[in-house]
Design a protein around this motif. Structure first.
Motif, mmCIF file in Angstrom:
data_model
loop_
_atom_site.group_PDB
_atom_site.id
_atom_site.type_symbol
_atom_site.label_atom_id
_atom_site.label_comp_id
_atom_site.label_asym_id
_atom_site.label_seq_id
_atom_site.Cartn_x
_atom_site.Cartn_y
_atom_site.Cartn_z
ATOM 1 N N ASP A 264 0.850 -1.172 0.000
ATOM 2 C CA ASP A 264 0.000 0.000 0.000
ATOM 3 C C ASP A 264 0.893 1.231 0.000
ATOM 4 O OD1 ASP A 264 -1.881 1.919 0.290
ATOM 5 O OD2 ASP A 264 -2.721 1.164 2.174
ATOM 6 N N GLY A 284 -0.028 4.499 4.951
ATOM 7 C CA GLY A 284 -0.334 3.327 4.156
ATOM 8 C C GLY A 284 -0.156 2.076 4.980
ATOM 9 N N ASP A 287 -4.497 -0.940 4.474
ATOM 10 C CA ASP A 287 -5.248 -1.745 3.514
ATOM 11 C C ASP A 287 -4.245 -2.637 2.787
ATOM 12 O OD1 ASP A 287 -7.078 -2.841 1.870
ATOM 13 O OD2 ASP A 287 -7.548 -1.005 0.754
ATOM 14 N N VAL A 289 -2.208 -5.215 0.518
ATOM 15 C CA VAL A 289 -2.382 -5.628 -0.878
ATOM 16 C C VAL A 289 -2.446 -7.154 -0.910
ATOM 17 C CG1 VAL A 289 -1.423 -5.483 -3.198
ATOM 18 C CG2 VAL A 289 -1.138 -3.559 -1.623
ATOM 19 N N ARG A 294 -5.753 -4.849 -5.767
ATOM 20 C CA ARG A 294 -5.016 -3.843 -4.996
ATOM 21 C C ARG A 294 -3.593 -3.637 -5.517
ATOM 22 N NH1 ARG A 294 -5.299 0.064 -2.434
ATOM 23 N NH2 ARG A 294 -3.951 -0.473 -0.685
ATOM 24 N N GLN A 317 -2.894 3.000 -8.261
ATOM 25 C CA GLN A 317 -3.227 1.913 -7.345
ATOM 26 C C GLN A 317 -4.677 2.073 -6.929
ATOM 27 O OE1 GLN A 317 -1.159 1.614 -3.472
ATOM 28 N NE2 GLN A 317 -0.964 -0.587 -3.880
ATOM 29 N N ARG A 320 -6.298 4.632 -4.430
ATOM 30 C CA ARG A 320 -5.489 5.846 -4.377
ATOM 31 C C ARG A 320 -5.675 6.608 -5.680
ATOM 32 N NH1 ARG A 320 -4.875 5.660 0.927
ATOM 33 N NH2 ARG A 320 -3.745 3.811 1.639
#
Length: 534
Positions: A264, A284, A287, A289, A294, A317, A320
């Motif tokens: 992330d 980050g 969440d 990946v 993701r 991403q 984002r």
């Protein structure tokens, strides 16, 4: 990179010793030199084709010899016997099947393919604040230990791992459930590198990749979820998991990169200011990946146009906002100029529109409304700077530099900072609308052949707060570096570099009364460090 910039980088790297930012920056070692980089810790190359990579990990003439293809020298191949050899008995040879060759007969193997090294870094510092006695002045003594394993079984394969241990005796083992453990073990880097027909180069794993040309503010450094602290001797950020593909066009001096991001990346965060390396806000990682959707992607192109080096990059991403960047560095007369522009639409995290003059008490207790919003349209961040290097005396070099940073999402005043702290939206060095910096670097002046000085001033021009710091680095022994610094904070109280405020009694947050307290504004910092790098 311009020839002048390369010359400067070499000189600064020779003078300064810094963190093991192995593989941290593949393009601009001069930044590390100016702000904490050093010869021994010069970043390892992300590009396996670049020749100075060997030097970063202890490479010298002997190592270069070790990297010679044993297939041409017969060294390893001759020493390694084949797994099956002819016995002289025809029947036995037929029954045993065809002779099996050792992998050392066909692969480029070398002797002593594994290097082990690291860094032991002890620090101690104190931070004074207004209306605080010397006995109550805060103190910290973090210890950082980095260790690496560098495996190069051939000149086309390389594996690299860096582990990090952080410990601060001044900190409790774990202050809260969400705070980092003490001591703490981190994985800084773990990557594998190889190539395809010496044309396409792959690096897979947790690694450092830095983009952009800014020395202090680096808004196009998209592949790190946290901003670097330019005041620190050591870059404490850890790497990001990714698959990087690099295609160089050597005749043109151009480079093309394609990257698959497996972490992330985060966004809208400030610089690391905690000496233990902890982020100051969510950078980050919340969440993870763990789904294909993701995964992130990034592209970058670097081209040479005359003496100028241009870079264009883009990162996407899911979750984002896409980010795009342009950067430039070029000589201009006696100057080296550089700049970068980062663009995205809106922000990933909300901004807050706080009525001017509002205090924390007005907001929390008296119900003054604060509007959270996402800005529309593009939100550029722009860095521009210049350096001027000149010789003085017989063998002395000095560097003067200035840098300006415009942050379209920054705040124009400091009255809302306490509220931003409550909202975890206080992003150090990326908080205000306008910033400026000036610095001077002296490399081993006069008879001080092992000492370098770096004096610089940073200012949040929007809230008119400043800090000025002097860094001194001395190479005491071959592997031992002693460093010290002193800094002062001044300007408007309540500004970013003099953040102090009072919370009156009677404040209620989430139906819980909060006792009155004050946050004293910082006034000075003193620190020292010892570093052994091998």
């Amino acid at each position: 990179m311009s020839p002048r910039t390369r010359t400067l980088a070499v000189v600064l790297s020779a003078a300064l010793t810094s963190a093991p930012a192995w593989a941290q920056s593949e393009d601009r070692p001069d930044e590390d030199a100016l702000f904490g980089g050093g010869q021994e810790e010069a970043p390892a190359e992300e590009d396996p084709s670049r020749p100075d990579e060997d030097a970063l990990f202890g490479g010298d003439g002997s190592e270069a010899a070790a990297d010679v293809d044993p297939g041409t020298t017969g060294g390893a191949a001759e020493r390694q016997p084949p797994l099956t050899e002819a016995s002289g008995d025809r029947d036995a040879d037929v029954l045993n099947g065809p002779a099996t060759q050792s992998a050392f007969d066909t692969e480029d193997v070398i002797d002593d393919p594994l290097k082990i090294g690291g860094q032991f870094y002890l620090r101690g510092f104190m931070a004074g604040s207004e209306d605080t006695s010397l006995r109550q002045t805060s103190f910290s003594a973090p210890t950082l230990v980095d260790g690496y394993l560098d495996a190069r079984p051939s000149d086309r394969i390389r594996g690299f791992v860096v582990g990090r241990l952080n410990y601060d005796p001044a900190m409790p083992p774990r202050a809260t459930e969400t705070s980092p453990a003490n001591p703490r073990v981190l994985l800084d880097q773990a990557w594998l590198r190889f190539d395809l027909e010496r044309t396409v180069f792959f690096t897979v794993g947790k690694q450092h990749v830095k983009w952009g040309t800014g020395q202090i503010w680096n808004p196009t450094d998209f592949l790190s979820p946290q901003r670097r602290d330019p005041l620190a001797f050591v870059d404490l950020r850890t790497g990001v998991s990714m698959l990087k593909m690099h295609v160089p066009w050597e005749s043109k001096g151009w480079n093309f990169y394609g990257i698959l991001v497996m972490d992330d990346l985060g966004t809208d965060v400030g610089a690391i200011t905690d000496p233990s390396g902890s982020p100051t806000s969510q950078a980050g990682g919340n969440d993870p990946v763990n789904r294909l959707g993701r995964l992130g992607g990034a592209l970058r192109t670097e081209v040479l146009v005359g003496p100028a080096e241009l870079g264009a990059s883009a990162v996407v991403q899911n979750g984002r906002r896409p980010r795009f960047g342009l950067d430039l560095s070029t000589p201009l007369g006696p100057l080296d100029i550089y700049g970068e522009v980062a663009l995205k639409e809106g922000t990933d995290r909300p901004l807050y529109r706080i009525p001017e003059g509002t205090t924390l008490e007005d907001i929390v207790q008296d119900g003054v409304q604060v509007e959270a919003y996402i800005p529309s349209g593009l939100t550029p961040q722009v860095t521009a700077g210049a350096t001027y290097s000149f010789a003085y005396g017989d063998n002395d070099l000095a560097v003067l530099g200035v840098e300006y940073f415009f942050n379209s999402t920054g705040y124009t005043g400091s009255f809302g900072y306490p509220y931003l702290l409550l909202k975890d939206a206080f992003n150090p060095l990326y908080l205000g609308r306008h910033y400026g910096a000036a610095y001077v670097f002296l490399d081993r002046p006069g008879s001080l052949e092992r000492t370098s000085f770096n004096l610089f001033t940073l200012g949040n021009l929007s809230d008119r707060s400043f800090t000025t710091r002097l860094n001194v680095m001395h190479r005491a022994l071959t592997y031992l570096t002693v460093e010290a610094y002193g800094s002062v904070n001044y300007g408007r109280r309540g500004g970013e570099f003099r953040l102090g405020f009072d919370v009156p009694e009677g404040l209620v947050i989430d139906e819980q009364p909060v006792p009155a307290f004050s946050v004293p504004a910082p006034t000075f910092q003193l620190g020292a460090g010892l570093r052994i790098s091998i």
